[in-house]
Design a protein around this motif. Structure first.
Motif, PDB file in Angstrom:
ATOM      1  N   LEU A   1       0.836  -1.195   0.000  1.00  0.00           N
ATOM      2  CA  LEU A   1       0.000   0.000   0.000  1.00  0.00           C
ATOM      3  C   LEU A   1       0.874   1.250   0.000  1.00  0.00           C
ATOM      4  CD1 LEU A   1      -2.839  -0.886   2.546  1.00  0.00           C
ATOM      5  CD2 LEU A   1      -2.884  -1.055   0.049  1.00  0.00           C
ATOM      6  N   ASP A   2       0.787   2.011  -1.071  1.00  0.00           N
ATOM      7  CA  ASP A   2       1.473   3.305  -1.142  1.00  0.00           C
ATOM      8  C   ASP A   2       0.519   4.396  -0.698  1.00  0.00           C
ATOM      9  OD1 ASP A   2       4.037   2.536  -2.261  1.00  0.00           O
ATOM     10  OD2 ASP A   2       2.936   2.059  -4.107  1.00  0.00           O
ATOM     11  N   GLY A   3       1.049   5.591  -0.501  1.00  0.00           N
ATOM     12  CA  GLY A   3       0.196   6.727  -0.198  1.00  0.00           C
ATOM     13  C   GLY A   3      -0.639   7.112  -1.413  1.00  0.00           C
ATOM     14  N   LEU A   4      -1.744   7.796  -1.174  1.00  0.00           N
ATOM     15  CA  LEU A   4      -2.596   8.261  -2.270  1.00  0.00           C
ATOM     16  C   LEU A   4      -1.892   9.335  -3.077  1.00  0.00           C
ATOM     17  CD1 LEU A   4      -6.052   8.651  -0.442  1.00  0.00           C
ATOM     18  CD2 LEU A   4      -5.101   6.619  -1.545  1.00  0.00           C
ATOM     19  N   ASN A   5      -2.187   9.388  -4.378  1.00  0.00           N
ATOM     20  CA  ASN A   5      -1.699  10.517  -5.167  1.00  0.00           C
ATOM     21  C   ASN A   5      -2.628  11.712  -4.951  1.00  0.00           C
ATOM     22  OD1 ASN A   5      -3.936  10.336  -6.984  1.00  0.00           O
ATOM     23  ND2 ASN A   5      -2.846   8.829  -8.232  1.00  0.00           N
ATOM     24  N   LEU A   6      -2.332  12.832  -5.580  1.00  0.00           N
ATOM     25  CA  LEU A   6      -3.085  14.061  -5.308  1.00  0.00           C
ATOM     26  C   LEU A   6      -4.555  13.921  -5.690  1.00  0.00           C
ATOM     27  CD1 LEU A   6      -3.141  16.983  -4.377  1.00  0.00           C
ATOM     28  CD2 LEU A   6      -2.378  17.667  -6.668  1.00  0.00           C
ATOM     29  N   ASP A   7      -4.835  13.364  -6.855  1.00  0.00           N
ATOM     30  CA  ASP A   7      -6.236  13.210  -7.274  1.00  0.00           C
ATOM     31  C   ASP A   7      -6.986  12.262  -6.342  1.00  0.00           C
ATOM     32  OD1 ASP A   7      -5.932  14.919  -9.410  1.00  0.00           O
ATOM     33  OD2 ASP A   7      -5.494  13.340 -10.854  1.00  0.00           O
ATOM     34  N   GLU A   8      -6.319  11.189  -5.943  1.00  0.00           N
ATOM     35  CA  GLU A   8      -6.945  10.241  -5.020  1.00  0.00           C
ATOM     36  C   GLU A   8      -7.207  10.899  -3.669  1.00  0.00           C
ATOM     37  OE1 GLU A   8      -5.046   6.009  -6.637  1.00  0.00           O
ATOM     38  OE2 GLU A   8      -3.967   7.231  -5.178  1.00  0.00           O
ATOM     39  N   MET A   9      -6.285  11.760  -3.226  1.00  0.00           N
ATOM     40  CA  MET A   9      -6.478  12.451  -1.955  1.00  0.00           C
ATOM     41  C   MET A   9      -7.687  13.379  -2.023  1.00  0.00           C
ATOM     42  SD  MET A   9      -5.597  12.868   1.167  1.00  0.00           S
ATOM     43  CE  MET A   9      -3.977  12.079   1.274  1.00  0.00           C
TER      44      MET A   9
END
Length: 268
Positions: free
Chosen positions: A191-199
């Motif tokens: 699990l990576d961190g969310l990208n900007l759009d996902e955030m």
């Protein structure tokens, strides 16, 4: 004095609380991917591994995947690992199975646990062992897990195992003593961190389930939350909540980047 931000923004609940129901979780490709591997391993009575940084959403992913197991067909054994000796792990597992966990004999506990797992199998249920924070387990305990899950001279896998933890879990599974368990792994998810759009979508989703459909976070605020959290959900939740409090204190209906900065000074 902090204004009650929930009343100020007319939230029906805390939008970034930990008590969110499984059916309300924000679905992402990574969440579905981890669930697919979880279920694949369970169906094969094998093992799978879920890794990610602290706060990446591992525990949430486990809860989401486990919710897809019907209670009449599966017996979920959920443990949170600690760095204790194998005897402590056996006691922890015995307790989760509602067995007497006071014994000081690893051999006796192991025998009791294996007998209990066989009873579950005879009832046409599949026991599923899920261990969160598995990176804390000692190498001796990881070696023991294979013994617990196998029967009939290694020919009959009884219990699928799901391990979740930080990245050093993979290192521990690479040791020679862990090879029997590692050989059972049929799926790995990181699990990576969310990208900007996902955030941005994540924040909107959580506002919506709290009863607010307006975009309370400015683009600058979303960017600030994303950059400060590294896309990690736990920190993003804390920043978003703190920024809402800061905006409410100023009686502003839109959260700005400065409110996120203020929130960042309150958390570590």
């Amino acid at each position: 004095m902090m204004l009650n931000y929930k009343s100020f923004f007319a939230f029906t609940r805390d939008p970034f609380g930990q008590d969110i129901r499984v059916d309300e979780l924000h679905k992402t490709p990574a969440l579905d991917d981890s669930a697919d591997r979880f279920l694949y391993a369970v169906n094969l009575r094998a093992a799978c591994v879920l890794t990610g940084e602290v706060g990446a959403g591992k525990s949430t992913a486990l809860r989401y995947a486990a919710s897809k197991l019907h209670s009449s067909l599966y017996k979920l054994i959920f443990l949170v690992a600690n760095p204790g000796a194998p005897l402590e792990f056996l006691r922890l597992m015995a307790s989760a199975l509602d067995l007497d966990s006071k014994s000081n004999s690893s051999t006796r506990l192991l025998k009791t646990i294996r007998a209990s797992l066989m009873e579950v199998s005879l009832l046409k249920q599949t026991p599923v062992l899920v261990i969160d924070e598995a990176n804390l387990l000692r190498l001796e305990t990881l070696a023991l897990l294979h013994t617990i899950a196998q029967f009939d001279m290694d020919s009959k896998p009884v219990m699928p195992i799901v391990l979740a933890g930080q990245n050093n879990l993979i290192d521990k599974l690479s040791f020679h003593s862990s090879r029997p368990l590692a050989s059972r792994v049929v799926g790995r998810t990181h699990l990576d961190g969310l990208n900007l759009d996902e955030m941005s979508d994540y924040l909107k989703h959580h506002l919506k389930i709290a009863g607010v459909h307006d975009g309370l976070f400015s683009e600058e605020a979303v960017l600030a939350i994303h950059q400060n959290s590294g896309g990690l959900l736990r920190r993003a939740n804390a920043l978003a909540r703190g920024a809402l409090v800061a905006a409410a204190n100023e009686k502003l209906r839109v959260v700005g980047a400065e409110h996120v900065r203020i929130a960042s000074t309150e958390i570590i």
